[in-house]
Enzyme design. Structure first.
Site, PDB file in Angstrom:
ATOM      1  CG  ASP A  10     -13.948 -17.744  22.542  1.00 28.97           C
ATOM      2  OD1 ASP A  10     -14.633 -17.017  21.796  1.00 28.97           O
ATOM      3  OD2 ASP A  10     -12.710 -17.849  22.422  1.00 28.97           O
ATOM      4  CB  SER A  11     -14.904 -19.720  18.436  1.00 32.78           C
ATOM      5  OG  SER A  11     -13.856 -18.774  18.535  1.00 32.78           O
ATOM      6  CE1 TYR A  42     -17.863 -20.973  16.626  1.00 36.42           C
ATOM      7  CE2 TYR A  42     -19.030 -19.538  18.168  1.00 36.42           C
ATOM      8  CZ  TYR A  42     -18.694 -20.815  17.735  1.00 36.42           C
ATOM      9  OH  TYR A  42     -19.188 -21.913  18.407  1.00 36.42           O
ATOM     10  CB  CYS A  73     -17.241 -15.161  21.774  1.00 41.17           C
ATOM     11  SG  CYS A  73     -17.097 -15.031  19.972  1.00 41.17           S
ATOM     12  CB  THR A  75     -17.573 -12.862  16.893  1.00 44.72           C
ATOM     13  OG1 THR A  75     -16.254 -12.439  16.560  1.00 44.72           O
ATOM     14  CG2 THR A  75     -18.350 -13.100  15.609  1.00 44.72           C
ATOM     15  CD  GLU A 147      -7.901 -21.104  18.870  1.00 46.36           C
ATOM     16  OE1 GLU A 147      -7.591 -22.303  19.020  1.00 46.36           O
ATOM     17  OE2 GLU A 147      -8.661 -20.502  19.662  1.00 46.36           O
ATOM     18  CB  CYS A 178     -11.047 -10.481  19.404  1.00 46.48           C
ATOM     19  SG  CYS A 178     -10.821 -12.262  19.139  1.00 46.48           S
ATOM     20  CB  THR A 179     -11.960 -13.298  24.431  1.00 43.22           C
ATOM     21  OG1 THR A 179     -12.441 -14.299  23.518  1.00 43.22           O
ATOM     22  CG2 THR A 179     -13.143 -12.509  24.986  1.00 43.22           C
ATOM     23  CG  HIS A 180      -8.698 -15.776  20.170  1.00 40.76           C
ATOM     24  ND1 HIS A 180     -10.066 -15.956  20.161  1.00 40.76           N
ATOM     25  CD2 HIS A 180      -8.157 -17.010  19.976  1.00 40.76           C
ATOM     26  CE1 HIS A 180     -10.335 -17.243  19.967  1.00 40.76           C
ATOM     27  NE2 HIS A 180      -9.191 -17.899  19.854  1.00 40.76           N
TER      28      HIS A 180
END
Length: 261
Positions: A10-11, A42, A73, A75, A147, A178-180
Site C-alpha cells: 500500500d502507499s 497515491y 490499496c 486506488t 497518516e 480505501c484501506t486507510h
C-alpha cells in the site's frame, strides 16, 4: 504446500488493516508488508504515476520471492489494473474485485462509496454496479489526516466536508473504498448514524485464502507466521502507527529501503 511469503503493499499504513485480517485468516503464513510511505498518498496522483508506482511496488516484492501479491490499496486496484498475474510472474489479488463481487450479490438498493480521488474518478463502482443506485464521494484529505494520526476537529471538519451529502442520501450501505478508512471506522459510523459500513479487508483476506487453498499454495507449517515490514520513508513514524493498529511492537521488524528508479 508453499512456504514462500505473501506480499502485501500500500502507499502507507492503510494496508495494515488488510494485513491484520490476512494474519488472522492465515495465521501460519509468512507475510511481507511494503508501505511506500515516501510517496503517500497515491489517490491524488495521475493515472500514469499511480501505474508507475504500482509496478515498482510489485517489482520490489518480487525480489522477496513472494508466492502471491495482495494490492492493499483501492486506488491502485481501481486504476492500475494489475491483477491475476497480468504484469507479474506471481498471482495478484486486488482490493476491488472481491468488493465488487460481494456488492453484486448483496442486492442493496442504495450504496455509497467513499474513496480517494483516484478510486472515485476511475468510475469502477458505477460501471460495475449498474443495477444499483451508487453515490460516490472522493475524500482527498482523509488519507493525510489518518497518516498523521489526527482526530478531533481536524477529522470532524473533513468528515463534514465529505460525508454530509452521503448522510442526506441515506444509503443502505457505505463502502470504505480505501484501506486507510477502517482506521477511522468508528468516527465515520458516528457521523453517518444508523447505516451499515463495509470494510472490504474481510473480503480481500477471504478471497486470498480461497485462492491459496484452491491452488494448493497455502503453507502447511504448524508454526505461526512472521511479518517483515519495508518502508520508503522514516521507520519511526510508521512503527508508531503500526503498533497502534496491530497492537504489537513492530519497530525491530521494519527496514527502510529505496526503490530503484
Amino acid at each position: 504446500m508453499d512456504k514462500r511469503p505473501i506480499g502485501v503493499f500500500d502507499s502507507g499504513i492503510g494496508g495494515l488493516t488488510v494485513l491484520k485480517k490476512i494474519a488472522k485468516a492465515l495465521p501460519n503464513e509468512d507475510l511481507i508488508y511494503f508501505g511506500d510511505t515516501a510517496r503517500v498518498p497515491y489517490g491524488t496522483r495521475s493515472k500514469e504515476t499511480i501505474r508507475k508506482f504500482a509496478q515498482e511496488d510489485v517489482n520490489f516484492l518480487l525480489t522477496k520471492n513472494v508466492k502471491c501479491i495482495v494490492i492493499a490499496c483501492h486506488t491502485v486496484s481501481s486504476v492500475a489494473a494489475i491483477q491475476n498475474g497480468s504484469t507479474a510472474s506471481v498471482p495478484i489479488i486486488n482490493a476491488t474485485t472481491p468488493t465488487l463481487n460481494f456488492l453484486k450479490d448483496a442486492k442493496r438498493k442504495r450504496i455509497a462509496v467513499i474513496g480517494t480521488r483516484g478510486t472515485i474518478s476511475s468510475g469502477v463502482y458505477k460501471k460495475s454496479l449498474r443495477k444499483t443506485k451508487v453515490t460516490e464521494q472522493e475524500c482527498p484529505l482523509l488519507v493525510p489526516i489518518i497518516e498523521e494520526g489526527e482526530k478531533g476537529e481536524v477529522l470532524e471538519s473533513a468528515m463534514r466536508l465529505y460525508l454530509s451529502n452521503i448522510k442526506k442520501v441515506k444509503p443502505d450501505l457505505v463502502v470504505l473504498a480505501c484501506t486507510h478508512y477502517p482506521i477511522i471506522k468508528k468516527e465515520i459510523k458516528d457521523f453517518l448514524g444508523d447505516v451499515e459500513i463495509l470494510d472490504p479487508a474481510d473480503l480481500i483476506s477471504r478471497e486470498l485464502k480461497r485462492f491459496l487453498v484452491s491452488n494448493h499454495l497455502q503453507s502447511k507449517s504448524s508454526k505461526k507466521g512472521g511479518v517483515k515490514f519495508f518502508v520508503t520513508d522514516t521507520v519511526e513514524h510508521f512503527a508508531k502507527n503500526a503498533k497502534e493498529l496491530l497492537r504489537e511492537e513492530v519497530s525491530g521488524k521494519i527496514e527502510r529501503i529505496k526503490l530503484t528508479q
